[in-house]
Design a protein around this motif. Structure first.
Motif, PDB file in Angstrom:
ATOM      1  N   SER A 155       0.841  -1.209   0.000  1.00  0.00           N
ATOM      2  CA  SER A 155       0.000   0.000   0.000  1.00  0.00           C
ATOM      3  C   SER A 155       0.873   1.255   0.000  1.00  0.00           C
ATOM      4  CB  SER A 155      -0.903   0.031   1.242  1.00  0.00           C
ATOM      5  OG  SER A 155      -1.647  -1.152   1.325  1.00  0.00           O
ATOM      6  N   ASP A 159       1.164   3.928  -3.007  1.00  0.00           N
ATOM      7  CA  ASP A 159       0.865   5.336  -2.741  1.00  0.00           C
ATOM      8  C   ASP A 159       2.030   6.229  -3.178  1.00  0.00           C
ATOM      9  OD1 ASP A 159      -0.945   7.343  -1.404  1.00  0.00           O
ATOM     10  OD2 ASP A 159       0.968   7.736  -0.415  1.00  0.00           O
ATOM     11  N   THR A 168      -3.700   7.932  -8.927  1.00  0.00           N
ATOM     12  CA  THR A 168      -3.623   6.632  -8.260  1.00  0.00           C
ATOM     13  C   THR A 168      -3.465   5.518  -9.288  1.00  0.00           C
ATOM     14  OG1 THR A 168      -4.868   7.384  -6.382  1.00  0.00           O
ATOM     15  CG2 THR A 168      -4.911   5.022  -6.785  1.00  0.00           C
ATOM     16  N   PHE A 170      -3.243   1.693  -9.179  1.00  0.00           N
ATOM     17  CA  PHE A 170      -3.305   0.420  -8.442  1.00  0.00           C
ATOM     18  C   PHE A 170      -2.492  -0.687  -9.121  1.00  0.00           C
ATOM     19  CE2 PHE A 170      -7.772   1.291  -6.469  1.00  0.00           C
ATOM     20  CZ  PHE A 170      -7.171   2.000  -5.448  1.00  0.00           C
ATOM     21  N   LYS A 176      -2.063  -6.200  -2.786  1.00  0.00           N
ATOM     22  CA  LYS A 176      -2.580  -5.055  -2.014  1.00  0.00           C
ATOM     23  C   LYS A 176      -3.807  -5.504  -1.196  1.00  0.00           C
ATOM     24  CE  LYS A 176      -3.430  -2.865  -5.901  1.00  0.00           C
ATOM     25  NZ  LYS A 176      -2.917  -3.814  -6.906  1.00  0.00           N
ATOM     26  N   LEU A 180      -7.768  -1.425  -1.640  1.00  0.00           N
ATOM     27  CA  LEU A 180      -6.871  -0.697  -2.558  1.00  0.00           C
ATOM     28  C   LEU A 180      -6.631  -1.502  -3.839  1.00  0.00           C
ATOM     29  CD1 LEU A 180      -4.205   0.807  -0.109  1.00  0.00           C
ATOM     30  CD2 LEU A 180      -6.100   1.979  -1.230  1.00  0.00           C
TER      31      LEU A 180
END
Ligand code: NAD
Length: 415
Positions: A155, A159, A168, A170, A176, A180
């Protein structure tokens, strides 16, 4: 004296065996014997006491012939360049054998994370991504958890990457938390894959799971989930070990009760549903299925002659040394090689990345049924190859992967 090979030498010897059988183009072999790119970085971390420590981080990208590199990040004091290179090498062939559109990557930081506070660990994780930002990304190289890294660390890394990109992202990392963009079924995926391939092997040996006895070395993520699934399918789990020792019962162990005992006491040792035995003894028990699910290099030329299992399902990475492999093959033991057996984890990591790219998330049943299909197909391809070329399953697994990668390398015009 037992074989002394570095992980990289072990990986290269496995590839060479497959290359010989396939009469592989020398240029392709040259490409695959070493990683395409290795990056070493220094990561300064401000410690809570005001001092600065500088850690060494690595990222090895073994091949991107059939897609972006994929592989975990390890935080461990023994992380070295050779280890990271070998692990990235294995990832190429693991993805290749299952037919995932990825090459192999792996990374790590030489650190004992248990000595760091949570805040220091966060700064180290973010520093790793800042230092390697240019070579990472959902179309370049997609990290994941490995030894001593977890969903929280993923995470922070996701980030940090997103902060630099200003949106963002992912899909730049897998493993994750669900909120998230993580995938359902990821934490059990490796063990599920181990069980799917073991069930296929059982069929080939004309055995039945409800008559089978099993010994499992290691009671962590892979070992404990595999124990529970096999137990629920009717197998008799007669022995389980962890780093402190092993427990045995010829009447069978109940993995749930053993988990409770381990939670309470910190080990499987002393479980009242069985009796304690030495860890090494577990490998040589008269069982149908042996699942090494702990460490590398545990099956050696010294203990291989005494292994009585009919099937060895390699949940761990690199548990069998090359000379031990020869002995097991000669003795008719069916080895389900690591790059096939434990590929369920990276397969569901791939599903996580696909779901991130789509922005649409699957149910756990959907993940599990797609995983089962992929692992069964992979087992079938390897079995076919091993029959066609009259070779062992490990060489056959490499051959399946090498054929795919070699075709891509040639079509791209690299060789
Ligand atoms: P884990 O840390 O959750 O568990 C490891 C287990 O091994 C622990 O129970 C530990 O006590 C035990 N162990 C350590 N030393 C031992 C020893 N000398 N004898 C017996 N047991 C010992 O790790 P994990 O995620 O379950 O991974 C286990 C193996 O599977 C590793 O080789 C790993 O690379 C491989 N693997 C795991 C995944 C995954 O998704 N978890 C994926 C692919 C491969």
């Amino acid at each position: 004296m037992a074989e002394q090979l570095t992980p990289m030498e072990m990986a290269q010897s496995q590839l060479k065996a497959a290359a010989e059988k396939l009469d592989l183009d020398k240029g392709v072999l040259e490409m695959l014997l070493e990683p395409q790119r290795v990056v070493i970085v220094r990561i300064p971390v401000k410690m809570d006491n005001g001092t600065t420590r500088v850690f060494t981080g690595y990222r090895s990208q073994h091949s991107d012939a059939i897609g972006p590199a994929k592989g975990g990040v390890r935080f461990h004091p023994d992380v070295s360049l050779d280890e990271v290179m070998a692990l990235s090498f294995w990832m190429t062939f693991k993805c290749g054998v299952v037919g995932l559109p990825y090459g192999g990557g792996k990374g790590g930081v030489a650190v004992n994370p248990k000595e760091l506070s949570q805040a220091e660990l966060e700064r180290l994780s973010r520093g790793y991504v800042r230092a390697l930002y240019d070579v990472l990304g959902s179309e370049k190289d997609i990290p994941a958890p490995d030894v001593y890294t977890n969903a929280q660390i993923m995470s922070w890394m996701m980030d940090e990457y997103s902060v630099i990109r200003r949106y963002t992202d992912f899909g730049m990392i897998t493993g994750k938390p669900i909120v998230l963009g993580g995938s359902k079924g990821r934490s059990e995926a490796t063990a599920r894959g181990v069980v799917v391939t073991t069930l296929e092997a059982i069929k080939k040996m004309n055995m039945h799971i409800s008559d089978a006895t099993v010994a499992i070395q290691g009671f962590g993520n892979a070992g404990s989930v595999a124990a529970n699934i096999l137990y629920n399918l009717g197998a008799k789990i007669v022995a389980i070990s962890d780093s402190k020792g092993a427990v045995y019962s010829e009447n069978g162990l109940d993995p749930k009760a053993l988990e409770k005992h381990k939670d309470e006491t910190g080990s499987v040792v002393g479980f009242l549903g069985g009796r304690d035995i030495a860890g090494g003894e577990l490998l040589e028990l008269p069982v149908d299925i042996l699942i090494p699910a702990a460490l590398e290099k545990v099956i050696t030329e010294d203990n291989a002659p005494y292994i009585k299992a009919k099937i060895v399902a390699e949940a761990a990475n690199g548990p069998t040394m090359p000379k031990a492999d020869e002995i097991l093959n000669k003795n008719g033991v069916l080895v389900i090689p690591d790059i096939l057996c434990n590929a369920g984890g990276v397969t569901v990591s791939y599903f996580e990345w696909v779901q991130n790219n789509y922005g649409y998330y699957w149910s756990e049943d959907e993940v599990n049924s797609r995983l089962t299909e992929k692992m069964q197909d992979a087992f079938f391809s390897v079995w076919q190859m091993s029959t066609e070329y009259n070779t062992d399953m490990r060489t056959a697994a490499y051959m399946v992967a090498v054929k795919r990668i070699s075709e891509a390398i040639k079509l791209r015009g690299w060789v």
